[in-house]
Design a protein around this motif. Sequence first.
Motif, PDB file in Angstrom:
ATOM      1  N   PRO A 267       0.773  -1.457   0.103  1.00 46.28           N
ATOM      2  CA  PRO A 267       0.168  -0.029  -0.223  1.00 46.28           C
ATOM      3  C   PRO A 267       0.645   0.831  -0.256  1.00 46.28           C
ATOM      4  O   PRO A 267       0.141   2.674  -0.165  1.00 46.28           O
ATOM      5  N   ALA A 268       2.070   1.262   0.579  1.00 43.74           N
ATOM      6  CA  ALA A 268       3.419   2.511   0.951  1.00 43.74           C
ATOM      7  C   ALA A 268       3.754   2.824  -1.055  1.00 43.74           C
ATOM      8  O   ALA A 268       3.646   3.695  -1.193  1.00 43.74           O
ATOM      9  N   CYS A 269       3.610   1.984  -2.425  1.00 46.66           N
ATOM     10  CA  CYS A 269       4.426   1.925  -2.704  1.00 46.66           C
ATOM     11  C   CYS A 269       3.652   3.010  -4.193  1.00 46.66           C
ATOM     12  O   CYS A 269       2.303   3.208  -4.303  1.00 46.66           O
ATOM     13  N   ALA A 270       4.184   3.705  -4.527  1.00 48.66           N
ATOM     14  CA  ALA A 270       3.878   4.964  -5.598  1.00 48.66           C
ATOM     15  C   ALA A 270       3.217   4.415  -6.613  1.00 48.66           C
ATOM     16  O   ALA A 270       3.952   3.490  -7.130  1.00 48.66           O
ATOM     17  N   GLN A 271       2.637   4.666  -6.715  1.00 43.58           N
ATOM     18  CA  GLN A 271       1.922   4.491  -8.391  1.00 43.58           C
ATOM     19  C   GLN A 271       2.296   5.185  -9.150  1.00 43.58           C
ATOM     20  O   GLN A 271       1.795   6.235 -10.088  1.00 43.58           O
TER      21      GLN A 271
ATOM     22  N   GLN B  75       5.152  11.955  14.006  1.00 46.44           N
ATOM     23  CA  GLN B  75       4.759  12.033  12.458  1.00 46.44           C
ATOM     24  C   GLN B  75       4.058  13.116  12.024  1.00 46.44           C
ATOM     25  O   GLN B  75       4.203  13.541  11.084  1.00 46.44           O
TER      26      GLN B  75
ATOM     27  N   ARG C 238       7.665  14.672  11.673  1.00 46.95           N
ATOM     28  CA  ARG C 238       7.909  13.986  10.291  1.00 46.95           C
ATOM     29  C   ARG C 238       7.902  14.609   9.316  1.00 46.95           C
ATOM     30  O   ARG C 238       8.717  15.314   7.886  1.00 46.95           O
ATOM     31  N   ARG C 239       6.236  14.933   8.784  1.00 48.86           N
ATOM     32  CA  ARG C 239       5.907  15.726   7.748  1.00 48.86           C
ATOM     33  C   ARG C 239       6.273  17.952   8.295  1.00 48.86           C
ATOM     34  O   ARG C 239       6.772  17.951   7.126  1.00 48.86           O
TER      35      ARG C 239
ATOM     36  N   PRO D 275      -4.272   1.174  -4.192  1.00 51.86           N
ATOM     37  CA  PRO D 275      -3.113   0.848  -3.174  1.00 51.86           C
ATOM     38  C   PRO D 275      -2.071   1.823  -3.076  1.00 51.86           C
ATOM     39  O   PRO D 275      -1.086   0.974  -1.878  1.00 51.86           O
TER      40      PRO D 275
ATOM     41  N   ASP E 268      -0.365   6.268  -3.081  1.00 44.78           N
ATOM     42  CA  ASP E 268      -0.219   6.936  -2.910  1.00 44.78           C
ATOM     43  C   ASP E 268      -0.819   8.104  -4.173  1.00 44.78           C
ATOM     44  O   ASP E 268      -1.480   9.417  -4.478  1.00 44.78           O
TER      45      ASP E 268
ATOM     46  N   LEU F  11      -0.170   8.638  -6.907  1.00 41.76           N
ATOM     47  CA  LEU F  11      -0.005   9.531  -8.338  1.00 41.76           C
ATOM     48  C   LEU F  11       0.683   9.221  -9.130  1.00 41.76           C
ATOM     49  O   LEU F  11       0.579   8.303  -9.190  1.00 41.76           O
TER      50      LEU F  11
END
Lengths: 467, 71
Positions: free
Chosen positions: A239-243, A352, A355-356, B67, B69, B71
Amino acid sequence: MTEAFVPAHEIARRIRGGEIAAETVVADALARIEKLDPQVNAFTDVTAERALAAARAVDLARSRGEALAPLAGVPFAAKNLFDIAGLPTRAGSKINRERPPASRDAVLVERLSAAGAILLGGLNMGEYAYDFTGENAHDGPCRNPHDLARMAGGSSSGSGAATAAGFVPIALGSDTNGSIRVPGSLCGVFGLKPTYGRLPRTRSFPFCDSLDHLGPLARDVTDLALAYDLMQGADAGDPACAQRPAEPAMPSLHHGLSGLRIAVAGGYFATDGMPEAEAAVAKVAKALGAKRDLDIKGAAIARAAAFLITNAESSSFHLPRLRERADDFDPETRDRFLAGALLPAAWYVQAQRARRWFHDEMMRHFAEVDLIVAPATPCPAPLVGQKTLEVRGDTLPLRPSLGLFTQPISCVGLPVAVVPVQGSGLPIGVQLIAAPWREDICLRAAYALQAFGVCRAAGAEELPSLR
Amino acid sequence: MSGAVDFDPERHLEVMAPALGLTISEAQKPVVLQFLAIAHNMARIVGTAPLPDDELALAPNFRPGLPGDGL
């Protein structure tokens, strides 16, 4: 240079050209591991049968005139938190050995395999990745190929040691707070911690979801870039993987330094009282023509935030194991996990938020510079078993302190290459840090430093304990 | 945050460990307390970040339906 120290891209070229068989390459690597790894302890599992079968398949494909993939026949290995089909994913622990064998390789192992690379096995690591030393109560310490009395650094200890020792030209590791960059620095090899979300973590055993990154280590920058490019691309399993589409680094690898605004990190990253780190940063900064110093305010806050986020997330994840199996943990990690399980929620939430805030601070810096040079570790490899570290006149606990310079950077997910400087004694690494999604800049600078002869991994003749 | 508040690691451990179902032995306690004290110091450092009191922006983000971020 012995055959064991030939770069991956050159091995692939020789196999493609018929100068050497993939089976010979793999059999030679397995023989070297069998002979020398008992001293180093980089491998926890050697997948010899699988590797030889894959090598024979490469040779058969070539004999039939089929086009070979870019890394066809090149050996690699993976930290044992990556799923390897047929093996339990131990993640450096005793407890995980009871897990059923993985039914499928981790995505990154699959991607390198699809590019023709051949997996030789799983690599030693600190328990559940909570480590900067490479020591492990269950599997024994991973030792530094430059001096077997010294630590390899962790937690991707086997990944650093296996590449430095000439067992494999490329290894996969993970980096939450510095676990690629610390062993890269201590073992004297190149490593890349990509931007958070760049490479999918699917089918790897987690440590801290907010900060876990996966990436390659290698003895050669071209190999590092090639492996990185071949592993890029989104995967829905993380789920953290950027599209994002793949953004290959190879096309600009040889573009040199022209047009890059380069600064040296000062303030928190000052290396006074750390002579080896100071000399390495100065050497790299001079070669890169760094024009200015940059005081990165807030780095200490970022480091503290990373510490708390890691402590809280990992301990919550392991809470059932801590309740039921505390005695089966490595004592060196167990007591930190136990403490982390007790942290007030407000500390985590504030971390957190911080961190931002620090992310936005760093983005302001990247409006003015393209690359930041910083030390990777305060010192070269300490002795195995060493418990404290002298930093600027203070005696600090060694385990958390080795990540002093790496933690603030991974806290906000920036891409970093660690590059090795070989001194008169032990090697030490330097971080090349870029803005998010600009791994190409880190690798371009790393390649230039390798081409200048400023940064390189050691050859066989410089590792006398492994002859 | 942790600011002027007194933090007693031992008392914190005694209250929190049973609440979480953790048994921390006498042998484990000194090192656990040492790490709690380190964590408290880290929280103190984080507490110096100049965060606005009218904004809550946590680093992790969650985007329903995607799924990653997005982008």
